[in-house]
Write a protein that holds these residues in place. Structure first.
Motif, PDB file in Angstrom:
ATOM      1  N   LYS A  79      -8.120 -16.157  10.945  1.00  0.00           N
ATOM      2  CA  LYS A  79      -8.668 -16.202   9.584  1.00  0.00           C
ATOM      3  C   LYS A  79      -7.508 -16.405   8.604  1.00  0.00           C
ATOM      4  CE  LYS A  79     -12.844 -13.442  10.364  1.00  0.00           C
ATOM      5  NZ  LYS A  79     -13.625 -12.238   9.954  1.00  0.00           N
ATOM      6  N   LYS A  80      -7.033 -17.643   8.561  1.00  0.00           N
ATOM      7  CA  LYS A  80      -5.854 -17.957   7.752  1.00  0.00           C
ATOM      8  C   LYS A  80      -6.126 -17.916   6.252  1.00  0.00           C
ATOM      9  CE  LYS A  80      -3.553 -20.647  11.333  1.00  0.00           C
ATOM     10  NZ  LYS A  80      -2.897 -21.925  11.702  1.00  0.00           N
ATOM     11  N   ASP A  81      -7.424 -17.939   5.878  1.00  0.00           N
ATOM     12  CA  ASP A  81      -7.746 -17.849   4.456  1.00  0.00           C
ATOM     13  C   ASP A  81      -8.358 -16.487   4.126  1.00  0.00           C
ATOM     14  OD1 ASP A  81      -7.607 -19.213   1.931  1.00  0.00           O
ATOM     15  OD2 ASP A  81      -9.796 -19.315   1.937  1.00  0.00           O
ATOM     16  N   SER A  82      -7.984 -15.473   4.919  1.00  0.00           N
ATOM     17  CA  SER A  82      -8.474 -14.120   4.635  1.00  0.00           C
ATOM     18  C   SER A  82      -7.673 -13.509   3.488  1.00  0.00           C
ATOM     19  CB  SER A  82      -8.333 -13.231   5.870  1.00  0.00           C
ATOM     20  OG  SER A  82      -6.967 -12.930   6.118  1.00  0.00           O
ATOM     21  N   SER A  83      -8.265 -12.517   2.852  1.00  0.00           N
ATOM     22  CA  SER A  83      -7.598 -11.854   1.729  1.00  0.00           C
ATOM     23  C   SER A  83      -6.279 -11.214   2.172  1.00  0.00           C
ATOM     24  CB  SER A  83      -8.519 -10.800   1.119  1.00  0.00           C
ATOM     25  OG  SER A  83      -8.970  -9.886   2.110  1.00  0.00           O
ATOM     26  N   MET A  84      -6.223 -10.718   3.395  1.00  0.00           N
ATOM     27  CA  MET A  84      -4.998 -10.104   3.892  1.00  0.00           C
ATOM     28  C   MET A  84      -3.930 -11.147   4.185  1.00  0.00           C
ATOM     29  SD  MET A  84      -4.465  -7.620   7.232  1.00  0.00           S
ATOM     30  CE  MET A  84      -5.608  -6.373   6.632  1.00  0.00           C
ATOM     31  N   THR A  85      -4.309 -12.221   4.888  1.00  0.00           N
ATOM     32  CA  THR A  85      -3.348 -13.256   5.265  1.00  0.00           C
ATOM     33  C   THR A  85      -2.782 -13.963   4.044  1.00  0.00           C
ATOM     34  OG1 THR A  85      -4.605 -13.603   7.312  1.00  0.00           O
ATOM     35  CG2 THR A  85      -2.995 -15.282   6.713  1.00  0.00           C
ATOM     36  N   VAL A  86      -3.663 -14.351   3.127  1.00  0.00           N
ATOM     37  CA  VAL A  86      -3.226 -15.055   1.915  1.00  0.00           C
ATOM     38  C   VAL A  86      -2.299 -14.172   1.077  1.00  0.00           C
ATOM     39  CG1 VAL A  86      -4.029 -16.015  -0.283  1.00  0.00           C
ATOM     40  CG2 VAL A  86      -5.214 -16.585   1.836  1.00  0.00           C
ATOM     41  N   GLY A  87      -2.644 -12.900   0.973  1.00  0.00           N
ATOM     42  CA  GLY A  87      -1.818 -11.989   0.192  1.00  0.00           C
ATOM     43  C   GLY A  87      -0.448 -11.776   0.802  1.00  0.00           C
ATOM     44  N   LEU A  88      -0.398 -11.577   2.124  1.00  0.00           N
ATOM     45  CA  LEU A  88       0.884 -11.371   2.788  1.00  0.00           C
ATOM     46  C   LEU A  88       1.754 -12.626   2.737  1.00  0.00           C
ATOM     47  CD1 LEU A  88      -0.179  -9.219   5.855  1.00  0.00           C
ATOM     48  CD2 LEU A  88       1.319  -8.503   3.987  1.00  0.00           C
ATOM     49  N   GLN A  89       1.121 -13.797   2.771  1.00  0.00           N
ATOM     50  CA  GLN A  89       1.884 -15.039   2.667  1.00  0.00           C
ATOM     51  C   GLN A  89       2.574 -15.127   1.306  1.00  0.00           C
ATOM     52  OE1 GLN A  89       2.382 -17.496   5.142  1.00  0.00           O
ATOM     53  NE2 GLN A  89       3.917 -18.137   3.637  1.00  0.00           N
ATOM     54  N   LYS A  90       1.866 -14.681   0.286  1.00  0.00           N
ATOM     55  CA  LYS A  90       2.446 -14.702  -1.071  1.00  0.00           C
ATOM     56  C   LYS A  90       3.605 -13.717  -1.162  1.00  0.00           C
ATOM     57  CE  LYS A  90       0.789 -15.104  -5.857  1.00  0.00           C
ATOM     58  NZ  LYS A  90       0.885 -16.576  -5.902  1.00  0.00           N
ATOM     59  N   LEU A  91       3.466 -12.568  -0.496  1.00  0.00           N
ATOM     60  CA  LEU A  91       4.557 -11.593  -0.455  1.00  0.00           C
ATOM     61  C   LEU A  91       5.753 -12.186   0.278  1.00  0.00           C
ATOM     62  CD1 LEU A  91       5.527  -8.624  -0.969  1.00  0.00           C
ATOM     63  CD2 LEU A  91       4.658  -8.109   1.329  1.00  0.00           C
ATOM     64  N   LYS A  92       5.494 -12.799   1.418  1.00  0.00           N
ATOM     65  CA  LYS A  92       6.557 -13.431   2.199  1.00  0.00           C
ATOM     66  C   LYS A  92       7.298 -14.476   1.377  1.00  0.00           C
ATOM     67  CE  LYS A  92       7.323 -16.413   6.206  1.00  0.00           C
ATOM     68  NZ  LYS A  92       6.673 -17.181   7.306  1.00  0.00           N
ATOM     69  N   ASP A  93       6.572 -15.242   0.588  1.00  0.00           N
ATOM     70  CA  ASP A  93       7.167 -16.320  -0.203  1.00  0.00           C
ATOM     71  C   ASP A  93       7.942 -15.814  -1.420  1.00  0.00           C
ATOM     72  OD1 ASP A  93       6.084 -18.120   1.578  1.00  0.00           O
ATOM     73  OD2 ASP A  93       4.335 -18.585   0.340  1.00  0.00           O
ATOM     74  N   GLY A  94       7.961 -14.505  -1.615  1.00  0.00           N
ATOM     75  CA  GLY A  94       8.724 -13.936  -2.712  1.00  0.00           C
ATOM     76  C   GLY A  94       8.036 -13.988  -4.055  1.00  0.00           C
ATOM     77  N   GLU A  95       6.708 -14.171  -4.057  1.00  0.00           N
ATOM     78  CA  GLU A  95       5.969 -14.267  -5.309  1.00  0.00           C
ATOM     79  C   GLU A  95       5.388 -12.938  -5.767  1.00  0.00           C
ATOM     80  OE1 GLU A  95       3.335 -17.686  -5.572  1.00  0.00           O
ATOM     81  OE2 GLU A  95       4.329 -18.574  -3.834  1.00  0.00           O
ATOM     82  N   ALA A  96       5.723 -11.872  -5.056  1.00  0.00           N
ATOM     83  CA  ALA A  96       5.292 -10.528  -5.445  1.00  0.00           C
ATOM     84  C   ALA A  96       6.278  -9.527  -4.859  1.00  0.00           C
ATOM     85  CB  ALA A  96       3.872 -10.252  -4.962  1.00  0.00           C
ATOM     86  N   ASP A  97       6.167  -8.273  -5.304  1.00  0.00           N
ATOM     87  CA  ASP A  97       7.128  -7.242  -4.901  1.00  0.00           C
ATOM     88  C   ASP A  97       6.610  -6.303  -3.828  1.00  0.00           C
ATOM     89  OD1 ASP A  97       9.260  -7.787  -7.010  1.00  0.00           O
ATOM     90  OD2 ASP A  97       7.479  -7.497  -8.256  1.00  0.00           O
ATOM     91  N   ALA A  98       5.290  -6.243  -3.634  1.00  0.00           N
ATOM     92  CA  ALA A  98       4.720  -5.326  -2.642  1.00  0.00           C
ATOM     93  C   ALA A  98       3.286  -5.744  -2.335  1.00  0.00           C
ATOM     94  CB  ALA A  98       4.755  -3.888  -3.152  1.00  0.00           C
ATOM     95  N   PHE A  99       2.754  -5.205  -1.229  1.00  0.00           N
ATOM     96  CA  PHE A  99       1.388  -5.526  -0.801  1.00  0.00           C
ATOM     97  C   PHE A  99       0.678  -4.242  -0.412  1.00  0.00           C
ATOM     98  CE2 PHE A  99      -1.765  -6.556   2.454  1.00  0.00           C
ATOM     99  CZ  PHE A  99      -2.450  -7.617   1.871  1.00  0.00           C
ATOM    100  N   VAL A 100      -0.593  -4.140  -0.803  1.00  0.00           N
ATOM    101  CA  VAL A 100      -1.412  -2.959  -0.502  1.00  0.00           C
ATOM    102  C   VAL A 100      -2.730  -3.405   0.105  1.00  0.00           C
ATOM    103  CG1 VAL A 100      -2.600  -0.943  -1.460  1.00  0.00           C
ATOM    104  CG2 VAL A 100      -0.404  -1.664  -2.429  1.00  0.00           C
ATOM    105  N   SER A 101      -3.177  -2.704   1.165  1.00  0.00           N
ATOM    106  CA  SER A 101      -4.480  -3.002   1.755  1.00  0.00           C
ATOM    107  C   SER A 101      -5.097  -1.751   2.352  1.00  0.00           C
ATOM    108  CB  SER A 101      -4.345  -4.063   2.855  1.00  0.00           C
ATOM    109  OG  SER A 101      -5.601  -4.296   3.488  1.00  0.00           O
ATOM    110  N   ALA A 102      -6.418  -1.632   2.213  1.00  0.00           N
ATOM    111  CA  ALA A 102      -7.176  -0.567   2.868  1.00  0.00           C
ATOM    112  C   ALA A 102      -7.923  -1.126   4.077  1.00  0.00           C
ATOM    113  CB  ALA A 102      -8.164   0.062   1.883  1.00  0.00           C
ATOM    114  N   GLY A 103      -7.572  -2.332   4.483  1.00  0.00           N
ATOM    115  CA  GLY A 103      -8.233  -2.983   5.604  1.00  0.00           C
ATOM    116  C   GLY A 103      -7.751  -2.483   6.950  1.00  0.00           C
TER     117      GLY A 103
END
Length: 345
Positions: A79-103
């Motif tokens: 599920k490459k377009d899942s909310s978790m995958t897309v969010g972590l990709q943005k974190l990896k790319d340096g576009e955010a400082d942290a990631f949070v999930s209750a999943g």
């Protein structure tokens, strides 16, 4: 600061994540990026009284959701377009400082490890909750990320737990204990015996403040600041602790409701009872850090409400502002058994 929040993760998603994100944006001075289905996120914002996306909130579109039924190890790839995958990709790319999930915990650990990557040299990431006690609390590492550990994993957990306790609890020289069935150095299985020797050496070198083996009851009485164990044992410890609190809470309710005199007695100690409940309420903690990942990742409880998500964002902000990852990176050479391979080797 920009924090990505998996808006579709958890039992109460997307309303709880959206509610927590709005509160965080209003009070913490952070920008929260909600990763998920835009229409559902907007519906929740409208339910909270916002006809437009409020200041400090962004929406990162993602059309899929990783569920508890998905295979944890493959979900983020399938599920490459899942909310978790897309969010972590943005974190990896340096576009955010942290990631949070209750999943899903397993999916988040797998995705964070393979996408964001571990700190170079760290063999396994660990889940690192702060367990509340009457004396403040202690860091438990690991509580379920890796069930089958080696002595080197636990050696690294002791170091990472020490740095985490320094940064989050403000302790100058945290006491590190190895969870075991007795305090004597001779107690335990080969894992505990070999780990005890490694932690003793690290203590003698002045790297950590190792106080020896410690039993679970002593940890809960404030006998340690960092409790080191494998994920299998740590998970059992944590769930038994949570179950004990629930049992004690139910017992107190039954006791206070048993007669007129006990009901009157409750009124005299109501404030103290509420303080007690607040100390041990998991919603107050919010989330558990996945220590060892190269960027801050926080796992919130699956049943988190909006307040718990807000507190998870607080933990993410604290971790992003700390030098925890730098501490670990700078001391990798002391966290490996001589001749051991790094995670990448």
């Amino acid at each position: 600061m920009r924090i990505i929040l998996d808006a579709m993760g958890g039992d109460n998603a997307p309303l709880a994540p959206v509610e927590g994100a709005v509160k965080a944006a209003e009070t913490l001075g952070v920008d929260v990026i909600l990763s998920g289905k835009p229409q559902e996120i907007m519906a929740c914002l409208e339910k909270l009284g916002h006809k437009e996306v409020p200041k400090g909130i962004e929406i990162l579109p993602a059309s899929q959701v990783i569920t508890m039924e998905d295979n944890p190890a493959r979900a983020f790839k399938e599920k490459k377009d899942s909310s978790m995958t897309v969010g972590l990709q943005k974190l990896k790319d340096g576009e955010a400082d942290a990631f949070v999930s209750a999943g899903s915990t397993g999916a988040l650990l797998s995705a964070a490890t393979l996408m964001v990557k571990r700190i170079r040299g760290i063999r396994r990431a660990a889940m690192c909750p702060v367990v509340p006690t009457q004396k403040g609390g202690f860091v438990l590492i690991d509580c379920g990320a890796t069930a089958d550990c080696t002595p080197e994993y636990l050696l690294q957990y002791a170091f990472m737990g020490t740095y985490y306790a320094k940064r989050t609890l403000g302790l100058e020289n945290p006491r590190v204990g190895l969870l075991n069935i007795g305090a004597e150095p001779s107690k335990g299985l080969p894992l505990q015996l070999e780990t005890h020797a490694l932690l003793t050496q690290a203590h003698q070198e002045g790297r950590i403040n190792f106080i020896g083996n410690i039993e679970g009851r002593e940890a809960l009485l404030g006998g340690v600041d960092v409790l080191v164990t494998d994920g299998f044992t740590g998970n059992i410890f944590m769930k038994t602790y949570e179950g004990g609190l629930l049992m004690f809470s139910d017992f107190m309710k039954t006791m206070f409701k048993s007669s007129l005199s006990t009901k009157l007695g409750y009124l005299t100690v109501k404030g103290q009872v509420e303080d007690f409940k607040k100390i041990f309420n998991p919603n107050e903690i919010g989330g558990t850090a996945m220590v060892g990942i190269s960027k801050p990742v926080i796992k919130a409880h699956g049943s988190s409400n909006g307040y718990a998500i807000y507190n998870a964002i607080c933990r993410a902000k604290e971790m992003a502002e700390s030098d925890l990852i730098q501490d670990i990176t700078a001391n990798i050479e002391h966290m490996r058994i001589s001749g051991g391979k790094t995670a990448e080797e």
